[in-house]
Design a protein around this motif. Structure first.
Motif, PDB file in Angstrom:
ATOM      1  N   UNK A  28      -2.964  14.475   0.664  1.00 49.60           N
ATOM      2  CA  UNK A  28      -3.597  13.235   1.115  1.00 49.60           C
ATOM      3  C   UNK A  28      -2.605  12.069   1.069  1.00 49.60           C
ATOM      4  N   UNK A  29      -1.810  12.009   0.018  1.00 52.75           N
ATOM      5  CA  UNK A  29      -0.801  10.951  -0.082  1.00 52.75           C
ATOM      6  C   UNK A  29       0.211  11.055   1.053  1.00 52.75           C
ATOM      7  N   UNK A  30       0.632  12.264   1.354  1.00 53.53           N
ATOM      8  CA  UNK A  30       1.585  12.460   2.445  1.00 53.53           C
ATOM      9  C   UNK A  30       0.973  12.014   3.775  1.00 53.53           C
ATOM     10  N   UNK A  31      -0.294  12.357   3.997  1.00 46.87           N
ATOM     11  CA  UNK A  31      -0.986  11.950   5.217  1.00 46.87           C
ATOM     12  C   UNK A  31      -1.049  10.428   5.327  1.00 46.87           C
TER      13      UNK A  31
ATOM     14  N   UNK B  89       0.828  -1.202   0.000  1.00 47.12           N
ATOM     15  CA  UNK B  89       0.000   0.000   0.000  1.00 47.12           C
ATOM     16  C   UNK B  89       0.866   1.257   0.000  1.00 47.12           C
ATOM     17  N   UNK B  90       1.951   1.230   0.776  1.00 49.88           N
ATOM     18  CA  UNK B  90       2.844   2.390   0.827  1.00 49.88           C
ATOM     19  C   UNK B  90       3.500   2.638  -0.527  1.00 49.88           C
ATOM     20  N   UNK B  91       3.892   1.583  -1.208  1.00 43.24           N
ATOM     21  CA  UNK B  91       4.496   1.721  -2.536  1.00 43.24           C
ATOM     22  C   UNK B  91       3.484   2.286  -3.525  1.00 43.24           C
ATOM     23  N   UNK B  92       2.254   1.818  -3.445  1.00 44.37           N
ATOM     24  CA  UNK B  92       1.199   2.313  -4.332  1.00 44.37           C
ATOM     25  C   UNK B  92       0.946   3.797  -4.106  1.00 44.37           C
ATOM     26  N   UNK B  93       0.837   4.206  -2.858  1.00 40.48           N
ATOM     27  CA  UNK B  93       0.597   5.616  -2.529  1.00 40.48           C
ATOM     28  C   UNK B  93       1.775   6.467  -2.991  1.00 40.48           C
ATOM     29  N   UNK B  94       2.994   5.988  -2.763  1.00 45.34           N
ATOM     30  CA  UNK B  94       4.182   6.734  -3.186  1.00 45.34           C
ATOM     31  C   UNK B  94       4.211   6.891  -4.702  1.00 45.34           C
TER      32      UNK B  94
END
Length: 60
Positions: A42-45, A11-16
């Motif tokens: 929002x991505x940073x949050x 999930x973190x890789x997808x958001x990044x």
């Protein structure tokens, strides 16, 4: 527990990846720029929240 850590990492890789895609967008339209800035915030949050969850799960 390993399963949840793997899911969090994915999930973190997808958001990044989404954050990087939006960060490279350029527009002169104020609404579009505001939308991009909102998505980046929002991505940073979400990245910060995922990092906290990651640290909690590692400590267990």
């Amino acid at each position: 527990m390993v399963d949840i850590l793997v899911k969090l990492l994915l999930l973190q890789v997808t958001v990044a990846d989404h954050r990087l895609q939006y960060a490279t967008m350029e527009t002169s339209d104020e609404r579009e720029q505001a939308f991009i800035e909102g998505v980046l915030a929002a991505c940073e949050f979400v990245e910060d929240a995922l990092e906290e969850i990651w640290e909690e799960k590692k400590a267990e």
